[in-house]
Design an enzyme around this catalytic site. Sequence first.
Site, PDB file in Angstrom:
ATOM      1  N   HIS A  59       0.732  -0.679   0.296  1.00 46.38           N
ATOM      2  CA  HIS A  59      -0.058  -0.088  -0.295  1.00 46.38           C
ATOM      3  C   HIS A  59       0.882   1.313  -0.189  1.00 46.38           C
ATOM      4  O   HIS A  59       2.395   0.575   0.517  1.00 46.38           O
ATOM      5  CB  HIS A  59      -0.943  -0.334   1.374  1.00 46.38           C
ATOM      6  CG  HIS A  59       0.197  -0.410   2.546  1.00 46.38           C
ATOM      7  ND1 HIS A  59       1.010   0.930   2.914  1.00 46.38           N
ATOM      8  CD2 HIS A  59      -0.236  -1.622   3.688  1.00 46.38           C
ATOM      9  CE1 HIS A  59       0.909   0.557   3.884  1.00 46.38           C
ATOM     10  NE2 HIS A  59       0.161  -0.752   4.282  1.00 46.38           N
TER      11      HIS A  59
HETATM   12  P1  TYD Z   1      -1.164  -2.293   7.734  1.00 49.12           P
HETATM   13  O1  TYD Z   1      -0.674  -0.535   7.461  1.00 49.12           O
HETATM   14  O2  TYD Z   1      -1.703  -2.944   6.303  1.00 49.12           O
HETATM   15  O3  TYD Z   1       0.273  -3.503   7.842  1.00 49.12           O
HETATM   16  P2  TYD Z   1       1.000  -3.648   6.786  1.00 49.12           P
HETATM   17  O4  TYD Z   1       1.392  -3.165   5.724  1.00 49.12           O
HETATM   18  O5  TYD Z   1       2.039  -4.104   8.356  1.00 49.12           O
HETATM   19  O6  TYD Z   1       0.710  -4.987   6.230  1.00 49.12           O
HETATM   20  O7  TYD Z   1      -1.895  -2.881   9.130  1.00 49.12           O
HETATM   21  C1  TYD Z   1      -2.589  -4.080   8.845  1.00 49.12           C
HETATM   22  C2  TYD Z   1      -3.655  -3.749  10.444  1.00 49.12           C
HETATM   23  O8  TYD Z   1      -3.448  -2.944  11.801  1.00 49.12           O
HETATM   24  C3  TYD Z   1      -5.162  -3.047   9.692  1.00 49.12           C
HETATM   25  O9  TYD Z   1      -6.405  -3.797   9.854  1.00 49.12           O
HETATM   26  C4  TYD Z   1      -4.409  -1.752   9.931  1.00 49.12           C
HETATM   27  C5  TYD Z   1      -4.709  -2.288  11.545  1.00 49.12           C
HETATM   28  N1  TYD Z   1      -3.164  -1.440  12.178  1.00 49.12           N
HETATM   29  C6  TYD Z   1      -3.846  -0.627  13.106  1.00 49.12           C
HETATM   30  O10 TYD Z   1      -5.298  -0.446  13.360  1.00 49.12           O
HETATM   31  N2  TYD Z   1      -2.674   0.599  13.426  1.00 49.12           N
HETATM   32  C7  TYD Z   1      -1.873   0.761  13.060  1.00 49.12           C
HETATM   33  O11 TYD Z   1      -0.928   1.509  13.551  1.00 49.12           O
HETATM   34  C8  TYD Z   1      -1.768  -0.172  12.059  1.00 49.12           C
HETATM   35  C9  TYD Z   1       0.091   0.406  11.534  1.00 49.12           C
HETATM   36  C10 TYD Z   1      -1.941  -0.977  11.337  1.00 49.12           C
END
Ligand code: TYD
Length: 146
Positions: A56
């Site tokens: 993303h």
């Molecule tokens: P995401 O940012 O998509 O993870 P990555 O980029 O590390 O693969 O986040 C995964 C899940 O965690 C998503 O449902 C959102 C949640 N999340 C939070 O609630 N707070 C946060 O600070 C972060 C980074 C993610």
Amino acid sequence: MGKSSQTTRCGLIYLPKIEDPRGNLTFVEGCRHIPFDIQRVYYLYDVPGGADRGGHAHKRLEQLIIAASGSFDVTVDDGGGKRSFHLDRAFCGLYVPPMHWRELTNFSSGSVCLVLASAPYDETDYLRRHDEFLAAVDRNRWTSPS
Ligand code: TYD
């Protein structure tokens, strides 16, 4: 968004390292060692072998990604080309400005990915579809002053 966010490019930032026979120490101060104020810290751990994270971009968020333990690869794409970084040192972080698609891969066993972020969690700041990201990059090209 940090003061220097418009000027600091995506790349590695070497942090202070206090070497000591008892163990090394690294510290980070927002707006001093990195170009933004730190509003949030999160970390990835217990990543199973072969799993990928990221996939993303963020519209406004700035981040510093650090391999606090172990190693992994980060591929970033600003819409104009990809660059890959192998992170494996706790005193070296990858600065990722807004509008960079990122993929985190090749996590070593037991690795910890520490992320310093410029803002609290906000799902509306995410671009989770690659076509949506590319369209936003194109829009910014036409609307941003050069
Ligand atoms: P995401 O940012 O998509 O993870 P990555 O980029 O590390 O693969 O986040 C995964 C899940 O965690 C998503 O449902 C959102 C949640 N999340 C939070 O609630 N707070 C946060 O600070 C972060 C980074 C993610």
